[in-house]
Design a protein around this motif. Structure first.
Motif, short mmCIF file in Angstrom:
data_model
loop_
_atom_site.label_atom_id
_atom_site.label_comp_id
_atom_site.label_asym_id
_atom_site.label_seq_id
_atom_site.Cartn_x
_atom_site.Cartn_y
_atom_site.Cartn_z
N GLY A 1 -13.14 2.68 2.53
CA GLY A 1 -13.06 3.71 1.37
C GLY A 1 -11.73 4.06 1.94
O GLY A 1 -11.20 4.97 0.49
N LYS A 2 -10.86 3.43 1.92
CA LYS A 2 -9.21 3.80 2.01
C LYS A 2 -8.52 3.87 1.34
O LYS A 2 -7.99 4.90 1.16
N SER A 3 -9.21 3.40 0.02
CA SER A 3 -8.42 3.13 -1.20
C SER A 3 -8.94 4.19 -1.68
O SER A 3 -7.94 5.40 -2.49
N SER A 4 -10.32 4.42 -2.04
CA SER A 4 -10.58 6.14 -3.13
C SER A 4 -10.11 7.54 -2.42
O SER A 4 -9.98 7.79 -2.88
N VAL A 5 -10.12 7.12 -0.94
CA VAL A 5 -9.74 8.72 -0.52
C VAL A 5 -7.91 8.51 -0.49
O VAL A 5 -8.00 9.86 -0.70
N ALA A 6 -7.01 7.73 -0.43
CA ALA A 6 -6.04 7.08 -0.29
C ALA A 6 -5.60 8.19 -1.78
O ALA A 6 -4.68 9.11 -2.31
N PHE A 7 -6.44 8.05 -3.00
CA PHE A 7 -6.13 7.65 -4.35
C PHE A 7 -6.29 9.70 -4.59
O PHE A 7 -5.92 10.31 -5.34
N GLU A 8 -7.54 9.86 -3.74
CA GLU A 8 -8.06 11.92 -4.20
C GLU A 8 -6.91 11.98 -3.49
O GLU A 8 -6.30 13.59 -3.33
N LEU A 9 -6.25 12.04 -2.22
CA LEU A 9 -5.63 12.71 -1.32
C LEU A 9 -3.68 12.82 -1.94
O LEU A 9 -3.61 14.25 -1.59
N ALA A 10 -3.86 11.37 -2.34
CA ALA A 10 -2.68 11.81 -3.31
C ALA A 10 -2.47 12.38 -4.23
O ALA A 10 -1.41 13.77 -5.01
N ARG A 11 -3.64 12.95 -5.22
CA ARG A 11 -3.93 13.94 -6.16
C ARG A 11 -3.88 14.87 -5.64
O ARG A 11 -2.92 15.69 -5.88
N LEU A 12 -4.62 15.52 -4.66
CA LEU A 12 -4.40 16.67 -4.01
C LEU A 12 -3.27 17.38 -3.25
O LEU A 12 -2.75 18.26 -3.78
N LEU A 13 -2.51 16.21 -2.86
CA LEU A 13 -0.89 16.01 -2.66
C LEU A 13 0.11 16.40 -3.18
O LEU A 13 1.05 16.98 -3.14
N GLY A 14 -0.38 16.19 -5.10
CA GLY A 14 1.35 15.76 -5.26
C GLY A 14 1.59 14.09 -5.24
O GLY A 14 3.40 14.58 -5.61
N ARG A 15 1.56 13.31 -4.52
CA ARG A 15 2.09 12.27 -4.14
C ARG A 15 1.33 11.46 -5.10
O ARG A 15 0.28 11.12 -5.46
N THR A 16 2.55 10.45 -5.18
CA THR A 16 2.18 8.99 -5.67
C THR A 16 1.12 8.17 -4.83
O THR A 16 1.16 8.39 -3.98
N CYS A 17 -0.33 7.11 -5.13
CA CYS A 17 -0.32 6.65 -3.78
C CYS A 17 -0.40 6.02 -4.26
O CYS A 17 0.09 4.45 -5.26
N ILE A 18 -0.33 3.82 -3.09
CA ILE A 18 0.50 3.31 -2.72
C ILE A 18 -0.05 2.94 -2.67
O ILE A 18 -1.22 2.15 -1.21
N SER A 19 -1.20 1.90 -3.01
CA SER A 19 -2.34 0.75 -2.50
C SER A 19 -1.85 -0.69 -2.06
O SER A 19 -1.16 -1.45 -3.73
N THR A 20 -1.68 -1.42 -0.60
CA THR A 20 -1.11 -2.36 -0.63
C THR A 20 -1.81 -4.01 -1.04
O THR A 20 -1.45 -4.59 -1.78
N GLY A 21 -3.10 -3.40 -1.43
CA GLY A 21 -4.30 -3.98 -1.89
C GLY A 21 -4.16 -4.84 -3.13
O GLY A 21 -3.90 -5.66 -3.07
N MET A 22 -3.54 -3.70 -4.05
CA MET A 22 -3.29 -3.97 -5.01
C MET A 22 -2.74 -5.13 -5.40
O MET A 22 -2.48 -5.39 -6.20
N MET A 23 -1.56 -4.57 -4.97
CA MET A 23 0.00 -5.39 -4.67
C MET A 23 -0.33 -7.14 -3.86
O MET A 23 0.61 -7.72 -4.90
N TYR A 24 -0.83 -6.97 -3.38
CA TYR A 24 -1.38 -8.40 -2.75
C TYR A 24 -2.53 -9.18 -3.55
O TYR A 24 -2.17 -9.91 -4.45
N ARG A 25 -3.08 -8.74 -4.91
CA ARG A 25 -4.15 -9.06 -5.62
C ARG A 25 -3.24 -9.35 -7.06
O ARG A 25 -3.74 -10.19 -7.63
#
Length: 236
Positions: free
Chosen positions: A10-34
Motif C-alpha cells: 500500500g505504499k503507493s496509495s499512502v505516499a499519494f495521500e501523504l504528499a497531498r497532505l503535505l502539499g508535496r509532489t509524489c514520485i512513484s518509482t514503480g510507475m516509472m519502471y512501468r
C-alpha cells in the motif's frame, strides 16, 4: 521523504495521500519502471534491455496529482492509464532486473527528489534513492493481504483459483528475492507501520504518518494510535 515496503503493502496509495497532505509532489518509482516497459513494448524489435536503458536515459518523467489519482507523463504524454494495464507487469519485472536500467532510473529519481520537496515511494527509496531523507517510512502487511490487494488492483479477480495460486507463488518468489533489501530498508526507517494492526485506509495511514512528523511525542503518548506504529530496534 521516502516510503518503502514489500510489493502490495500500500505504499503507493499512502505516499499519494501523504504528499497531498503535505502539499508535496509524489514520485512513484514503480510507475516509472512501468512507463519504460510500456515504451519498450511499443518501441519495435530492439534488444529490450538496451532499449530500456536508452529510454530511461533520454526520457523526461513528470508527476502530477489529480484529486483522486497520481498521473505520470513521459515527454509530455500522459501514460497513466496505459501503465496501469496488468499486461505490462511481466515485461516490467523482466527489464527491472537489468543493472543498467536501475542505474539510469536511480539517477533520474534522485534528480527529481532534489528538484522540489517530494514524497518518493518504491524499491530502495529509503536506502539508495534518498538515503539522507529527513523522514523514512516503511509499510508492511501480511502476505495474504498484500497478494489479494495486488490481485484485485490489477483486475485479476476473474481468473481461476489455480491461476490465483500461481500468482501467489510468483509473489512469494518476489518476496524471497527482496527479503535482504527490505530488511535493510526497514532497519533504516523512522517508522515501521504495519497495516495489519487496524486495516486502515490509505488516507488514515497517511494521516498517522503526517502526525508522526509534526506531533510525534503526542502520538507516542496516545496508545490508540501508537499501537499501529513500532520503532526499529536499531539504527545506523
Amino acid at each position: 521523504m521516502s516510503i518503502d515496503g514489500p510489493i502490495g503493502s500500500g505504499k503507493s496509495s499512502v505516499a499519494f495521500e501523504l504528499a497531498r497532505l503535505l502539499g508535496r509532489t509524489c514520485i512513484s518509482t514503480g510507475m516509472m519502471y512501468r512507463a519504460v516497459a510500456l515504451i519498450v513494448r511499443d518501441g519495435g524489435p530492439y534488444d529490450r534491455a538496451s532499449f530500456a536503458c536508452e529510454v530511461a536515459r533520454v526520457s523526461h518523467f513528470e508527476f502530477t496529482s489529480r484529486p483522486d489519482s497520481l498521473r505520470i507523463c513521459v515527454d509530455g504524454t500522459d501514460v497513466t492509464d496505459e501503465v496501469s494495464d496488468p499486461s505490462i507487469l511481466p515485461l516490467t519485472s523482466e527489464i527491472a532486473q537489468h543493472p543498467g536500467l536501475r542505474t539510469a532510473l536511480l539517477r533520474c529519481q534522485r534528480e527529481m527528489a532534489l528538484r522540489e520537496p517530494s514524497v518518493i515511494e518504491g524499491r530502495d527509496a529509503n536506502t539508495q534513492i534518498v538515503p539522507t531523507a529527513r523522514w523514512k517510512f516503511y509499510l508492511d502487511a501480511p502476505p495474504e493481504v498484500r497478494y489479494r490487494r495486488l490481485h484485485d488492483v490489477h483486475k485479476l479477480s476473474a481468473i481461476s483459483p489455480l491461476e490465483y495460486a500461481e500468482f501467489v507463488r510468483t509473489m512469494e518468489l518476489v518476496d524471497e528475492r527482496d527479503r535482504g533489501r527490505l530488511r535493510e530498508s526497514s532497519r533504516q526507517a523512522d517508522v515501521i507501520h504495519h497495516e495489519n494492526f487496524a486495516q486502515l485506509s490509505a488516507l488514515q495511514d497517511a494521516v498517522i504518518l503526517y502526525y508522526y512528523i509534526f506531533r510525534s511525542e503526542e502520538i507516542r503518548r496516545n496508545a490508540s494510535i501508537s499501537r499501529t506504529i513500532s520503532a526499529p530496534t536499531a539504527k545506523s
